[in-house]
Write a protein that holds these residues in place. Structure first.
Motif, PDB file in Angstrom:
ATOM      1  N   LEU A   1       0.868  -1.388  -0.148  1.00  0.00           N
ATOM      2  CA  LEU A   1       0.034  -0.042  -0.121  1.00  0.00           C
ATOM      3  C   LEU A   1       0.865   1.217  -0.095  1.00  0.00           C
ATOM      4  CD1 LEU A   1      -2.722   1.458   0.107  1.00  0.00           C
ATOM      5  CD2 LEU A   1      -2.618   1.127   2.719  1.00  0.00           C
ATOM      6  N   LEU A   2       1.840   1.440   0.847  1.00  0.00           N
ATOM      7  CA  LEU A   2       2.675   2.326   1.119  1.00  0.00           C
ATOM      8  C   LEU A   2       3.351   2.663  -0.309  1.00  0.00           C
ATOM      9  CD1 LEU A   2       3.806   2.349   4.791  1.00  0.00           C
ATOM     10  CD2 LEU A   2       1.930   3.545   3.618  1.00  0.00           C
ATOM     11  N   ALA A   3       3.927   1.485  -0.781  1.00  0.00           N
ATOM     12  CA  ALA A   3       4.624   1.634  -2.019  1.00  0.00           C
ATOM     13  C   ALA A   3       3.879   2.143  -3.226  1.00  0.00           C
ATOM     14  CB  ALA A   3       5.394   0.268  -2.522  1.00  0.00           C
ATOM     15  N   ALA A   4       2.706   1.718  -3.532  1.00  0.00           N
ATOM     16  CA  ALA A   4       1.824   2.249  -4.357  1.00  0.00           C
ATOM     17  C   ALA A   4       1.594   3.698  -4.195  1.00  0.00           C
ATOM     18  CB  ALA A   4       0.593   1.401  -4.324  1.00  0.00           C
TER      19      ALA A   4
ATOM     20  N   ASN B   1      -6.065   2.336  -8.600  1.00  0.00           N
ATOM     21  CA  ASN B   1      -6.725   1.170  -8.355  1.00  0.00           C
ATOM     22  C   ASN B   1      -6.079   0.206  -7.526  1.00  0.00           C
ATOM     23  OD1 ASN B   1      -9.381   0.844  -9.987  1.00  0.00           O
ATOM     24  ND2 ASN B   1      -8.020   2.265 -11.385  1.00  0.00           N
ATOM     25  N   VAL B   2      -4.867   0.208  -7.405  1.00  0.00           N
ATOM     26  CA  VAL B   2      -4.049  -0.844  -6.630  1.00  0.00           C
ATOM     27  C   VAL B   2      -4.145  -0.404  -5.253  1.00  0.00           C
ATOM     28  CG1 VAL B   2      -1.763  -1.544  -5.981  1.00  0.00           C
ATOM     29  CG2 VAL B   2      -2.327  -1.744  -8.764  1.00  0.00           C
ATOM     30  N   LEU B   3      -3.959   0.743  -5.012  1.00  0.00           N
ATOM     31  CA  LEU B   3      -3.936   1.442  -3.789  1.00  0.00           C
ATOM     32  C   LEU B   3      -5.377   1.112  -3.089  1.00  0.00           C
ATOM     33  CD1 LEU B   3      -2.575   4.847  -3.954  1.00  0.00           C
ATOM     34  CD2 LEU B   3      -1.727   2.983  -2.578  1.00  0.00           C
ATOM     35  N   ASP B   4      -6.582   1.227  -3.726  1.00  0.00           N
ATOM     36  CA  ASP B   4      -7.641   0.893  -3.213  1.00  0.00           C
ATOM     37  C   ASP B   4      -8.075  -0.312  -3.155  1.00  0.00           C
ATOM     38  OD1 ASP B   4     -10.576   2.015  -2.949  1.00  0.00           O
ATOM     39  OD2 ASP B   4     -11.022   0.901  -4.763  1.00  0.00           O
ATOM     40  N   LYS B   5      -7.496  -1.165  -3.798  1.00  0.00           N
ATOM     41  CA  LYS B   5      -7.901  -2.858  -3.470  1.00  0.00           C
ATOM     42  C   LYS B   5      -7.042  -3.128  -2.444  1.00  0.00           C
ATOM     43  CE  LYS B   5      -8.578  -4.117  -8.442  1.00  0.00           C
ATOM     44  NZ  LYS B   5      -8.107  -4.836  -9.559  1.00  0.00           N
ATOM     45  N   ILE B   6      -5.768  -2.788  -2.193  1.00  0.00           N
ATOM     46  CA  ILE B   6      -5.017  -3.161  -1.053  1.00  0.00           C
ATOM     47  C   ILE B   6      -5.546  -2.544   0.143  1.00  0.00           C
ATOM     48  CG2 ILE B   6      -2.770  -2.989  -0.016  1.00  0.00           C
ATOM     49  CD1 ILE B   6      -1.308  -2.901  -2.611  1.00  0.00           C
ATOM     50  N   ALA B   7      -5.955  -1.253   0.131  1.00  0.00           N
ATOM     51  CA  ALA B   7      -6.633  -0.802   1.270  1.00  0.00           C
ATOM     52  C   ALA B   7      -7.554  -1.448   1.780  1.00  0.00           C
ATOM     53  CB  ALA B   7      -6.914   0.826   1.035  1.00  0.00           C
TER      54      ALA B   7
ATOM     55  N   HIS C   1     -11.125   5.681  -3.053  1.00  0.00           N
ATOM     56  CA  HIS C   1     -12.108   5.272  -4.056  1.00  0.00           C
ATOM     57  C   HIS C   1     -12.636   6.714  -4.702  1.00  0.00           C
ATOM     58  CE1 HIS C   1     -14.764   2.175  -5.630  1.00  0.00           C
ATOM     59  NE2 HIS C   1     -15.805   2.903  -5.565  1.00  0.00           N
ATOM     60  N   GLU C   2     -12.603   7.743  -4.150  1.00  0.00           N
ATOM     61  CA  GLU C   2     -13.103   8.805  -4.805  1.00  0.00           C
ATOM     62  C   GLU C   2     -12.174   9.092  -5.878  1.00  0.00           C
ATOM     63  OE1 GLU C   2     -14.104  13.621  -4.099  1.00  0.00           O
ATOM     64  OE2 GLU C   2     -12.505  12.398  -2.822  1.00  0.00           O
ATOM     65  N   TYR C   3     -10.731   8.855  -5.703  1.00  0.00           N
ATOM     66  CA  TYR C   3      -9.961   9.174  -6.835  1.00  0.00           C
ATOM     67  C   TYR C   3     -10.011   8.122  -8.054  1.00  0.00           C
ATOM     68  CZ  TYR C   3      -8.848  13.671  -5.184  1.00  0.00           C
ATOM     69  OH  TYR C   3      -8.565  14.908  -4.806  1.00  0.00           O
ATOM     70  N   VAL C   4     -10.370   6.966  -7.626  1.00  0.00           N
ATOM     71  CA  VAL C   4     -10.660   5.629  -8.726  1.00  0.00           C
ATOM     72  C   VAL C   4     -11.649   6.183  -9.626  1.00  0.00           C
ATOM     73  CG1 VAL C   4     -11.618   3.422  -8.911  1.00  0.00           C
ATOM     74  CG2 VAL C   4      -9.770   3.771  -7.418  1.00  0.00           C
ATOM     75  N   LEU C   5     -12.849   6.726  -8.852  1.00  0.00           N
ATOM     76  CA  LEU C   5     -13.834   7.326  -9.750  1.00  0.00           C
ATOM     77  C   LEU C   5     -13.491   8.413 -10.592  1.00  0.00           C
ATOM     78  CD1 LEU C   5     -16.953   7.073  -7.108  1.00  0.00           C
ATOM     79  CD2 LEU C   5     -16.353   5.389  -9.043  1.00  0.00           C
ATOM     80  N   TYR C   6     -12.635   9.404 -10.201  1.00  0.00           N
ATOM     81  CA  TYR C   6     -12.047  10.757 -10.539  1.00  0.00           C
ATOM     82  C   TYR C   6     -11.289  10.312 -11.971  1.00  0.00           C
ATOM     83  CZ  TYR C   6     -13.208  15.136  -8.404  1.00  0.00           C
ATOM     84  OH  TYR C   6     -13.588  16.263  -7.798  1.00  0.00           O
ATOM     85  N   SER C   7     -10.487   8.955 -11.824  1.00  0.00           N
ATOM     86  CA  SER C   7      -9.757   8.648 -13.091  1.00  0.00           C
ATOM     87  C   SER C   7     -10.471   8.285 -14.060  1.00  0.00           C
ATOM     88  CB  SER C   7      -8.753   7.632 -12.569  1.00  0.00           C
ATOM     89  OG  SER C   7      -9.668   6.406 -12.236  1.00  0.00           O
ATOM     90  N   GLU C   8     -11.745   7.712 -13.703  1.00  0.00           N
ATOM     91  CA  GLU C   8     -12.633   7.289 -14.827  1.00  0.00           C
ATOM     92  C   GLU C   8     -13.253   8.362 -15.578  1.00  0.00           C
ATOM     93  OE1 GLU C   8     -15.402   4.591 -12.710  1.00  0.00           O
ATOM     94  OE2 GLU C   8     -14.070   3.125 -12.622  1.00  0.00           O
TER      95      GLU C   8
END
Length: 460
Positions: free
Chosen positions: A45-48, A273-279, A344-351
């Motif tokens: 998570l921190l690496a991503a 998306n990787v951050l979101d899944k790991i979190a 997750h907000e920024y996952v949506l922002y990326s879309e």
């Protein structure tokens, strides 16, 4: 059913933010918890996270501001940063913001409505303003989720190359909360509150007429206004034209800046998306660990009843586990209230941003096709020259709008991410320090008791 209306009166001070967040999200950074907190997924998570923030160093051409530029000079198109009442993420404000803000919105008081057909939730939307275009200084209306969806679609229709803030999906955090339970409703309320306040803080969207109607119209007025929109056939025609434009192939004359934006967003989307899944995986592990901890402590208490000689030690261990269990519960609350929603907000922002870039390309592609047709002399030159002139203006407006909004969005994203992960680190420190102090206190008491026993045995 929905009590709504206008409250006349003089301008009032901004309302107190609704839904204050709890402790900030915490994710272990590799330190070992005194009670063995799970941490296998924290490194990734921190690496991503570091890679997301490092994107700025790789994209110098798209950098929002240099180290020598003050934030107040970053973007004259964006005088203020969005503010969220539910977390520390958006609490950064410019010094002159209180004088600039003249629209304050609060989303609160969710109510459940059950009819023969459906069950839904409405939220109270309170607006306080000193703007002259409003007939009153304060409004109070009730809105349901589909009303927010309507507003978002109208904003996208009116401003196709502006970055419209994301709405939470119809079902959030699937598998973690049930629909319409208190946690789900509160999570959605905070997201809807942030959605409206991001729009209110936007230099262009804030003056959109549909936004004003959303904030002020009574239920029947809003319903009537919705029916005035384009019909089904018109919307289908727009969709067909957009698909046809995309089928024609790539844009020939796309400016390099927008190619770089597209490349940036592809990388950003992958990392976030990787951050979101790991979190989410960490949150699941924390919940499982917390449930085990709740059973672990009482076992020591029960055991102490049959072990008189070590009863005090067993009770001490049970007390320490109980304290660490409460600290873990606070950390879980921080994750679910602060870290997970932001990622997750920024996952949506990326879309959303990828969609905005595609819409810009569609406008560019339409211009390119007209230019090609003129070059091939397939029709009247005068007619096409006039259309090309209009399309050139349209492309220029789209480019300028997206460039200004890109700078604004990227500045907000950087601020949000840095604040979020700083918050994670600070709360991890507090968590581990609290657990460490608990166990050190227990060890100190055991050392004292052991010395007392040794002294009593040495006496004749």
């Amino acid at each position: 059913m929905e009590a709504e209306g206008r409250v006349p009166g003089p301008p009032l001070p901004p309302p107190s933010p609704g839904g204050g967040g709890g402790a900030g999200g915490r994710v272990g950074a590799g330190a070992d918890s005194p009670v063995g907190a799970p941490g296998a997924a924290r490194g990734p998570l921190l690496a991503a996270a570091a890679e997301v923030l490092a994107l700025d160093d790789e994209e110098d051409d798209l950098e929002v501001f240099s180290k020598d530029t003050s934030l107040g000079e970053v973007n004259s198109f964006s005088p203020s940063m969005p503010i969220s009442p539910s977390s520390m993420i958006n609490q950064y404000k410019f010094e002159d913001e209180p004088e600039l803000r003249d629209l304050f919105i609060t989303v609160d008081d969710p109510e459940s409505h059950i009819t023969a057909i459906e069950t839904f939730i409405t939220y109270r939307v309170v607006t306080k303003t000193s703007r002259g275009e409003f007939d009153s200084s304060e409004y109070e209306v009730r809105r349901r989720y589909q009303d927010f969806l309507w507003l978002k679609s109208k904003l996208e229709e009116a401003h196709p190359t502006l970055i419209i803030p994301p709405l939470p999906e119809k079902f959030i955090m699937k598998g973690m909360v049930e629909r319409f339970n208190d946690e789900f409703i509160e999570t959605r309320r905070k997201a809807l509150h942030k959605f409206l306040n991001r729009i209110a803080d936007h230099p262009t969207l804030t003056f959109n007429e549909d936004f004003k109607i959303f904030l002020t119209a009574q239920a029947w007025e809003l319903s009537s206004h919705k029916k005035q929109g384009p019909g089904l056939l018109s919307r289908m025609g727009q969709t067909v034209r957009a698909v046809a434009s995309s089928v024609r192939g790539g844009v020939k004359n796309r400016p390099e800046m927008f190619t770089e934006m597209n490349d940036y967003m592809e990388t950003f989307s992958q990392k976030i998306n990787v951050l979101d899944k790991i979190a989410h995986r960490i949150y699941k592990e924390e919940r499982e660990y917390f449930n085990e901890m709740k059973e672990y402590g009482p076992i020591h208490t029960l055991w102490s009843a049959s072990e008189e000689d070590i009863a005090d030690s067993l009770k001490g261990v049970a007390s320490c586990i109980d304290k660490c269990c409460k600290a873990t519960e606070k950390r879980m609350a921080g994750l679910s209230e602060n870290l997970l929603p932001i990622l997750h907000e920024y996952v949506l922002y990326s879309e959303i941003l990828m969609g905005v870039l595609k819409r810009r390309d569609q406008i560019q592609g339409e211009l390119d096709s007209k230019v090609d047709a003129l070059a091939n002399k397939k029709t009247e030159k005068d007619l096409f020259s006039e259309e090309i002139g209009k399309l050139e203006d349209k492309v220029e407006c789209a480019n300028n709008a997206l460039k200004a909004d890109w700078d604004r969005w990227k500045q907000n994203m950087q601020c949000d991410m840095r604040s979020t992960f700083t918050n994670v680190a600070e709360n991890n420190l507090r968590y581990y320090e609290e657990c460490l102090a608990t166990w050190e206190s227990f060890l100190a008491s055991q050392t004292v008791d052991l010395r007392v026993e040794e002294d009593s045995e040495d006496r004749p």
